[in-house]
Design a protein around this motif. Sequence first.
Motif, PDB file in Angstrom:
ATOM      1  N   ALA A  50      15.158   8.112   2.620  1.00  0.00           N
ATOM      2  CA  ALA A  50      13.898   7.309   1.675  1.00  0.00           C
ATOM      3  C   ALA A  50      13.727   6.348   2.247  1.00  0.00           C
ATOM      4  O   ALA A  50      12.914   5.876   2.373  1.00  0.00           O
ATOM      5  CB  ALA A  50      14.127   7.516   0.235  1.00  0.00           C
TER       6      ALA A  50
ATOM      7  N   THR B  33       1.119   3.962  -2.891  1.00  0.00           N
ATOM      8  CA  THR B  33       0.605   5.530  -3.114  1.00  0.00           C
ATOM      9  C   THR B  33       1.585   6.079  -2.690  1.00  0.00           C
ATOM     10  O   THR B  33       1.045   7.751  -3.520  1.00  0.00           O
ATOM     11  CB  THR B  33       0.284   5.152  -1.741  1.00  0.00           C
ATOM     12  N   MET B  34       2.622   6.201  -2.156  1.00  0.00           N
ATOM     13  CA  MET B  34       3.799   6.961  -2.524  1.00  0.00           C
ATOM     14  C   MET B  34       4.905   6.741  -3.241  1.00  0.00           C
ATOM     15  O   MET B  34       4.888   8.328  -3.577  1.00  0.00           O
ATOM     16  CB  MET B  34       4.575   7.210  -1.058  1.00  0.00           C
TER      17      MET B  34
ATOM     18  N   ASN C 281       9.248   3.454   8.288  1.00  0.00           N
ATOM     19  CA  ASN C 281       8.380   4.465   9.466  1.00  0.00           C
ATOM     20  C   ASN C 281       6.773   4.781   9.088  1.00  0.00           C
ATOM     21  O   ASN C 281       6.061   3.911   9.597  1.00  0.00           O
ATOM     22  CB  ASN C 281       8.970   5.873   9.053  1.00  0.00           C
ATOM     23  N   MET C 282       6.705   4.624   7.616  1.00  0.00           N
ATOM     24  CA  MET C 282       5.435   4.874   7.004  1.00  0.00           C
ATOM     25  C   MET C 282       4.843   3.311   6.957  1.00  0.00           C
ATOM     26  O   MET C 282       3.620   3.050   7.296  1.00  0.00           O
ATOM     27  CB  MET C 282       4.848   5.068   5.661  1.00  0.00           C
TER      28      MET C 282
ATOM     29  N   ASP D 139       1.404   2.181   8.984  1.00  0.00           N
ATOM     30  CA  ASP D 139       0.458   1.289   8.445  1.00  0.00           C
ATOM     31  C   ASP D 139       0.252  -0.178   8.978  1.00  0.00           C
ATOM     32  O   ASP D 139      -1.853  -0.228   8.569  1.00  0.00           O
ATOM     33  CB  ASP D 139       0.932   1.833   6.753  1.00  0.00           C
TER      34      ASP D 139
ATOM     35  N   GLU E 113      12.120   6.847   5.715  1.00  0.00           N
ATOM     36  CA  GLU E 113      10.477   7.650   5.939  1.00  0.00           C
ATOM     37  C   GLU E 113       9.790   6.369   5.391  1.00  0.00           C
ATOM     38  O   GLU E 113       9.070   6.100   5.976  1.00  0.00           O
ATOM     39  CB  GLU E 113      11.331   8.363   4.755  1.00  0.00           C
TER      40      GLU E 113
ATOM     41  N   LEU F 272       9.700   7.902  -6.075  1.00  0.00           N
ATOM     42  CA  LEU F 272       9.224   8.812  -4.719  1.00  0.00           C
ATOM     43  C   LEU F 272       9.382   9.828  -4.706  1.00  0.00           C
ATOM     44  O   LEU F 272       8.958  11.137  -4.294  1.00  0.00           O
ATOM     45  CB  LEU F 272       9.811   7.925  -3.599  1.00  0.00           C
ATOM     46  N   LEU F 273      11.299  10.504  -5.286  1.00  0.00           N
ATOM     47  CA  LEU F 273      11.378  12.246  -4.934  1.00  0.00           C
ATOM     48  C   LEU F 273      10.723  12.788  -6.360  1.00  0.00           C
ATOM     49  O   LEU F 273      11.496  13.855  -6.121  1.00  0.00           O
ATOM     50  CB  LEU F 273      12.684  12.356  -4.486  1.00  0.00           C
TER      51      LEU F 273
ATOM     52  N   HIS G  96       1.249  -1.154   0.160  1.00  0.00           N
ATOM     53  CA  HIS G  96       0.636   0.222   0.154  1.00  0.00           C
ATOM     54  C   HIS G  96       0.923   1.223   0.018  1.00  0.00           C
ATOM     55  O   HIS G  96       0.436   2.309  -0.805  1.00  0.00           O
ATOM     56  CB  HIS G  96      -0.848  -0.147   1.180  1.00  0.00           C
ATOM     57  N   VAL G  97       2.166   1.038   1.284  1.00  0.00           N
ATOM     58  CA  VAL G  97       3.180   2.996   1.334  1.00  0.00           C
ATOM     59  C   VAL G  97       4.094   2.394  -0.743  1.00  0.00           C
ATOM     60  O   VAL G  97       3.475   3.681  -1.093  1.00  0.00           O
ATOM     61  CB  VAL G  97       3.918   2.743   1.899  1.00  0.00           C
TER      62      VAL G  97
END
Lengths: 126, 155
Positions: B87, B19-20, B93-94, B98, B90, B72-73, B15-16
């Motif tokens: 990255a 989405t990102m 972390n996400m 989630d 992060e 991502l960036l 999912h992360v």
Amino acid sequence: MAYKNLSVLVVDDFATMRRIVRKILRDLQFQEIFEAENGIEALKLLKSNKVDLVVSDWNMPEMTGLELLKQVRADDQLKHLPFLMVTAEAQKENIVEAVQAKVSNYVVKPFTPATLEEKIAKILPN
Amino acid sequence: MDVRIINPFLAAAMHVLKTMAEVDATPGKPFLKRDDVAVGDVSAIIGITGAAKGSMALIFTEPCIMGIASNLLGEEFTTMSHDVRDAVGELTNMICGDARRRLAEDGFVLQAGIPTIVAGKSHTITHIADGPRLAVPFETATGSFMVEVAFGRSD
């Protein structure tokens, strides 16, 4: 939506997330975008700059986003500042805690640019 | 350790990344991993407390994280720079956040710390809980990565 006369402070310990958020805010045409790595840096920036919106992470070393929010709300000069929490802390308890601390709105990571734009639009006059 | 605990982490990783970074990640078969050697070039590990005590690690091969970080960036990365390592932190972390949200829906409330990032060929990852850890390999268009979780009993 465009926020040409407004400035924003992005607070996150990870440069990656600051860059992602900064890009979205740039697309929204904010006049100035400040950045801080934690709550302590953020407070210093808020005391010395005109900021119209804070977009802050929750989990950060030195001072968390929640503590930053509480300090902002306790400060007579800053207490009405729109404060958007953008965080991976998505459990009900976290959201309740942030609402009790008077967060303006809350975005759960991961998020799309459209979600962030929508939440900003709800708390900022355009 | 209940092997079903891997499922929220697996779903969170997909999912992360979607989405990102608009990256599709296809999971392989979960397995029990018994050594500390990371099958990859850069990792991040995050401590977890609450209903259980443990940790989650993300381990990326270099081509995989270059592709993900670039998406991502919005710029192309070709070397293991500070930006790429950041990255990884992060993303960890996400994904952990989630997964914790998904676990909390089943009444399993966890808190997490701040990720630690390690880079280098065949580096080691020391999980907080003793014993085997559950690992799931993933494939993306630019390479593979692994999600590892290890839980012991809560204090």
